[in-house]
Design an enzyme around this catalytic site. Structure first.
Site, PDB file in Angstrom:
ATOM      1  N   LYS A 113      90.114  87.284  30.076  1.00 44.38           N
ATOM      2  CA  LYS A 113      90.787  87.471  28.795  1.00 44.38           C
ATOM      3  C   LYS A 113      89.852  87.302  27.599  1.00 44.38           C
ATOM      4  CE  LYS A 113      95.599  86.493  30.013  1.00 44.38           C
ATOM      5  NZ  LYS A 113      96.800  85.678  29.703  1.00 44.38           N
ATOM      6  N   LYS A 198      96.570  96.245  37.978  1.00 47.37           N
ATOM      7  CA  LYS A 198      97.953  95.795  37.867  1.00 47.37           C
ATOM      8  C   LYS A 198      98.657  96.507  36.717  1.00 47.37           C
ATOM      9  CE  LYS A 198     100.613  91.477  37.495  1.00 47.37           C
ATOM     10  NZ  LYS A 198     100.512  90.021  37.301  1.00 47.37           N
ATOM     11  N   LYS A 201     101.450  95.515  30.321  1.00 43.91           N
ATOM     12  CA  LYS A 201     101.920  95.897  28.989  1.00 43.91           C
ATOM     13  C   LYS A 201     100.756  96.084  28.021  1.00 43.91           C
ATOM     14  CE  LYS A 201     104.148  92.030  29.155  1.00 43.91           C
ATOM     15  NZ  LYS A 201     105.107  90.940  28.928  1.00 43.91           N
TER      16      LYS A 201
END
Length: 336
Positions: A113, A198, A201
């Site tokens: 991240k 994966k 969003k």
């Protein structure tokens, strides 16, 4: 017999999609009758990354509406938002003094991240797994439904519990060690554009995911344009090896239909995606239609959503507050 207590959370970051529904929510709905469930809209986790503060409350309500529309029953489970229960923040600090820097340095999701901006990443993003540990341990949850990408965080929560029990719990199980619950055929739904990634969003391509608010036409369009290969579907699951996009679509069909991959391939084996994709699109649209309709109704009633969250937070706090008090006593804080 006392039911196993389960805690699970989901971030209110908008754009709830089929991966969330099949990978988590469907299992949550089923667990309501077999477990003591606490389902949390984790708005504190949501602010570890850059976010729009003007949208967070609305997104919290929107996610709550989606969960209710999908079958979460606030009479059979505790549904609440994280920031409304003081334990989450207070226990995080105590557990931060138990966890070790080396443990956090091994967290691969933080590395993913933060990307290359290590100096610019928030401290909250770095300590995110400790907040997750507090979410779980603060209710003495015995099990946590997790995807593969969250297993490392659950292992950290177990390490923190072991260390706390040794240091402050007299070697006893002050905090029980939570076990992972990985259920269902579609626990990891992949992108429609890349079967190795994966469904997310955060993917810039809207065609990579089926949103819970998509209508039948949009769902069919996305499924028909989903990436596949040129070969026909095999007759057995072993034939999906090395074919990630094909495997993903078969997994999604199986999860929506309540079947196994083998059942799906018995029906469609030997046929091309020109036949399979329309069937999958119709099944997805048919499954999501009532959920989407109910979601739109619930989303419009802010007062009802706020009441459900407020009542859920009170029930959650009734469990968490005594555990937090015991924890404060255990570490030696002066209590009245």
């Amino acid at each position: 017999m006392t039911k196993t207590r389960v805690f699970s959370g989901i971030q209110p970051t908008g754009n709830l999609h089929l991966g969330n529904y099949l990978g988590a929510i469907v299992n949550w709905v089923a667990m309501q009758d077999t477990h003591e469930c606490l389902f949390c809209v984790v708005d504190m986790h949501a602010i570890t990354m850059r976010h729009d503060p003007k949208q967070l409350a609305a997104q919290t309500r929107e996610l709550t509406a989606a969960l209710l529309a999908s079958g979460i029953d606030p009479q059979r489970a505790i549904l609440f938002h994280q920031s409304a229960v003081p334990m989450h923040a207070q226990l995080t600090w105590i557990l931060s003094c138990v966890a070790r820097v080396g443990w956090l340095d091994r967290m691969t999701q933080y590395k993913d991240k933060k990307g290359k901006d290590r100096e610019g990443a928030s401290v909250g993003l770095y300590t995110y797994p400790i907040l997750m540990a507090a979410d779980i341990l603060g209710y003495r949850a015995q099990a946590v439904p997790v995807g593969e990408d969250q297993k490392q965080h659950l292992e950290l929560a177990r390490d923190i519990a072991i260390r706390f029990n040794q240091d402050f719990g007299g070697g006893e199980d002050f905090f029980p060690l939570p076990e992972p619950l990985i259920q269902g055929p579609a626990t990891r739904v992949m992108s429609l554009r890349d079967g190795t990634a994966k469904m997310s969003k955060s993917d810039p391509s809207d065609m990579s995911r089926i949103a819970m608010t998509d209508d039948a036409d949009a769902i069919m369009r996305k499924v028909k344009k989903a990436k596949t290969d040129a070969d026909a579907l095999p007759s057995e699951p072993a034939g999906l090896a090395g074919r990630p996009e094909a495997k993903n679509l078969v997994n999604i069909y199986a999860a929506l239909a309540g079947k196994t991959d083998a059942d799906v391939l018995k029906e469609f084996g030997g046929q091309g995606f020109g036949v399979f994709k329309p069937a999958l699109g119709e099944l997805a649209a048919e499954t999501l239609a009532p959920v989407t309709a109910r979601f739109r109704e619930l989303k419009a009633d802010k007062g009802a959503l706020d009441r459900i969250l407020r009542e859920g937070a009170a029930r959650a706090d009734a469990i968490a507050a005594p555990i937090l008090e015991e924890t404060k006593r255990a570490v030696g804080f002066l209590r009245g």
